[in-house]
Design a protein around this motif. Structure first.
Motif, PDB file in Angstrom:
ATOM      1  N   GLU A   1       0.692  -1.264   0.142  1.00  0.00           N
ATOM      2  CA  GLU A   1       0.132  -0.054   0.013  1.00  0.00           C
ATOM      3  C   GLU A   1       0.843   1.169  -0.197  1.00  0.00           C
ATOM      4  O   GLU A   1       0.314   2.469  -0.181  1.00  0.00           O
ATOM      5  CB  GLU A   1      -0.984  -0.085   1.344  1.00  0.00           C
TER       6      GLU A   1
ATOM      7  N   ARG B   1       0.362   3.811  -2.571  1.00  0.00           N
ATOM      8  CA  ARG B   1      -0.861   4.362  -2.990  1.00  0.00           C
ATOM      9  C   ARG B   1      -1.318   5.568  -2.037  1.00  0.00           C
ATOM     10  O   ARG B   1      -0.500   5.906  -1.412  1.00  0.00           O
ATOM     11  CB  ARG B   1      -2.175   3.318  -2.610  1.00  0.00           C
TER      12      ARG B   1
ATOM     13  N   GLN C   1      -7.448   6.504  -2.053  1.00  0.00           N
ATOM     14  CA  GLN C   1      -7.810   5.120  -2.728  1.00  0.00           C
ATOM     15  C   GLN C   1      -8.289   4.029  -2.049  1.00  0.00           C
ATOM     16  O   GLN C   1      -8.752   3.029  -2.527  1.00  0.00           O
ATOM     17  CB  GLN C   1      -6.484   4.662  -3.490  1.00  0.00           C
ATOM     18  N   LEU C   2      -8.166   4.164  -0.648  1.00  0.00           N
ATOM     19  CA  LEU C   2      -8.515   2.798   0.383  1.00  0.00           C
ATOM     20  C   LEU C   2      -9.734   2.981   0.711  1.00  0.00           C
ATOM     21  O   LEU C   2     -10.167   3.983   1.402  1.00  0.00           O
ATOM     22  CB  LEU C   2      -7.375   2.917   1.281  1.00  0.00           C
ATOM     23  N   SER C   3     -10.323   1.902   0.956  1.00  0.00           N
ATOM     24  CA  SER C   3     -11.930   1.692   1.444  1.00  0.00           C
ATOM     25  C   SER C   3     -11.576   1.694   3.050  1.00  0.00           C
ATOM     26  O   SER C   3     -10.294   1.640   3.546  1.00  0.00           O
ATOM     27  CB  SER C   3     -12.416   0.576   1.027  1.00  0.00           C
TER      28      SER C   3
ATOM     29  N   ALA D   1     -12.173  -0.639   5.215  1.00  0.00           N
ATOM     30  CA  ALA D   1     -11.769  -1.972   5.510  1.00  0.00           C
ATOM     31  C   ALA D   1     -10.280  -2.061   5.054  1.00  0.00           C
ATOM     32  O   ALA D   1      -9.640  -2.506   5.931  1.00  0.00           O
ATOM     33  CB  ALA D   1     -12.394  -3.101   4.929  1.00  0.00           C
ATOM     34  N   GLN D   2      -9.820  -1.513   3.867  1.00  0.00           N
ATOM     35  CA  GLN D   2      -8.564  -1.511   3.715  1.00  0.00           C
ATOM     36  C   GLN D   2      -7.781  -0.306   4.854  1.00  0.00           C
ATOM     37  O   GLN D   2      -6.536  -0.986   4.904  1.00  0.00           O
ATOM     38  CB  GLN D   2      -8.377  -1.172   2.214  1.00  0.00           C
TER      39      GLN D   2
ATOM     40  N   ALA E   1      -7.256  -2.745   7.757  1.00  0.00           N
ATOM     41  CA  ALA E   1      -6.501  -3.857   7.477  1.00  0.00           C
ATOM     42  C   ALA E   1      -4.748  -3.123   7.597  1.00  0.00           C
ATOM     43  O   ALA E   1      -3.975  -3.624   8.264  1.00  0.00           O
ATOM     44  CB  ALA E   1      -6.427  -4.209   6.287  1.00  0.00           C
ATOM     45  N   LEU E   2      -4.838  -2.073   7.031  1.00  0.00           N
ATOM     46  CA  LEU E   2      -3.271  -1.511   7.044  1.00  0.00           C
ATOM     47  C   LEU E   2      -2.991  -0.990   8.730  1.00  0.00           C
ATOM     48  O   LEU E   2      -1.731  -1.299   8.912  1.00  0.00           O
ATOM     49  CB  LEU E   2      -3.223  -0.040   6.110  1.00  0.00           C
TER      50      LEU E   2
ATOM     51  N   THR F   1      -6.606 -11.052   8.421  1.00  0.00           N
ATOM     52  CA  THR F   1      -7.298 -11.064   7.022  1.00  0.00           C
ATOM     53  C   THR F   1      -8.272  -9.716   7.335  1.00  0.00           C
ATOM     54  O   THR F   1      -8.942  -9.673   8.373  1.00  0.00           O
ATOM     55  CB  THR F   1      -8.243 -12.323   7.237  1.00  0.00           C
ATOM     56  N   ALA F   2      -8.473  -9.249   6.415  1.00  0.00           N
ATOM     57  CA  ALA F   2      -9.704  -8.211   6.283  1.00  0.00           C
ATOM     58  C   ALA F   2     -10.914  -8.652   6.441  1.00  0.00           C
ATOM     59  O   ALA F   2     -11.182  -9.794   5.648  1.00  0.00           O
ATOM     60  CB  ALA F   2      -9.475  -7.441   5.045  1.00  0.00           C
TER      61      ALA F   2
END
Ligand code: SAM
Length: 252
Positions: free
Chosen positions: A223, A226, A230-232, A234-235, A238-239, A250-251
């Motif tokens: 990531e 990025r 651009q990240l949701s 959930a993303q 997770a990050l 796991t997301a």
């Protein structure tokens, strides 16, 4: 504070007031907290749909008028930005908000045991609350709000619906609280929000640029090149979990 600085734009169109009241109370509600009741145009409609309405108004003159006109109403003279909006228990919170204080009042509402929030706010702010990843409106405010609630933009309201008309367009949003943090593996919400605000510090820069000083581990992650926009949600979660060494990999 002078009147014009209190964001006093009074809604005069009955059909719009009715739609806001209907969105706030699709069925009878035990309690509605109204922010910025002004002269009571929305208040009158909320009183027909709720067992109890508490109105919080900063302008003492307007509050006195409301007390005279609507006897079953509880009127408080207070700054809604500084109030515990949950002091009466779970409630619908609604209002045609003063633009200058809208995001702080919504933040307060989300910190309370909110049943539902329905707010008339500046359209630009409404679009930021509802934004999707990749859009120009997507930012920290989006993440901070959508972590706690589902947000819908219900309809737009033109300046001509108010007296005096504001210089900007408005829109009505509905916030439906959803406890998402746990499912996303976020144990410490304030820490996550600090992380999110760092991600968006310079919107056009990569996550590596914005985060390297705080999380050296970012360099090794895919990531890193990025941009935050651009990240949701959930993303982001997770990050955050990976960078802070939290257990779940796991997301959701
Ligand atoms: N609800 C009325 C209507 O729709 O016609 C008035 C809405 S007007 C946009 C905003 C109202 O919020 C004004 O009555 C203003 O005095 C009040 N207000 C401004 N700042 C406030 C604050 N910090 N806390 C509570 N009320 C505030």
């Amino acid at each position: 504070m002078a009147r014009q600085r209190l964001g006093q734009h009074f809604l005069s169109q009955g059909s719009i007031l009715e739609r806001i009241a209907q969105a706030a109370c699709p069925a009878r509600e035990p309690l509605v907290v109204e922010i910025g009741p002004g002269t009571g145009a929305l208040t009158a409609r909320l009183l027909t749909r709720a067992d109890r309405v508490v109105a919080i108004e900063l302008d003492e003159g307007l509050a006195a008028g409301l007390r005279q006109r609507y006897s079953p109403l509880t009127v408080m003279v207070a700054d809604a930005r500084e109030m515990d909006l949950g002091r009466w228990g779970p409630a619908v919170i609604a209002g045609n908000l003063p633009y200058y204080a809208a995001t702080q009042i919504i933040e307060r509402a989300l910190a309370s045991p909110l049943t539902r929030g329905v707010f008339l706010i500046q359209k630009e702010v409404a679009e930021r609350l509802c934004a999707s990843p990749g859009s120009r409106d997507y930012g920290y405010l989006t993440i901070a709000t959508q972590l706690l609630a589902d947000v819908e933009l219900l309809f737009g309201v033109p300046p001509s619906a108010f007296h005096p008309p504001p210089k900007v367009e408005s829109a009505v949003v509905r916030l439906t609280p959803r406890a998402k943090a746990e499912a996303l593996g976020i144990a410490d919400v304030p820490r996550f929000l600090e992380f999110a605000s760092r991600c968006f510090r310079q919107k056009r820069k990569t996550l590596r640029n914005n985060l390297a000083a705080f999380y050296p581990g970012i360099d090794s992650l895919p990531e890193s090149s990025r941009r935050a926009e651009q990240l949701s949600l959930a993303q982001f979660a997770a990050l955050y979990r990976r960078l802070t060494g939290m257990a779940r990999e796991t997301a959701p």
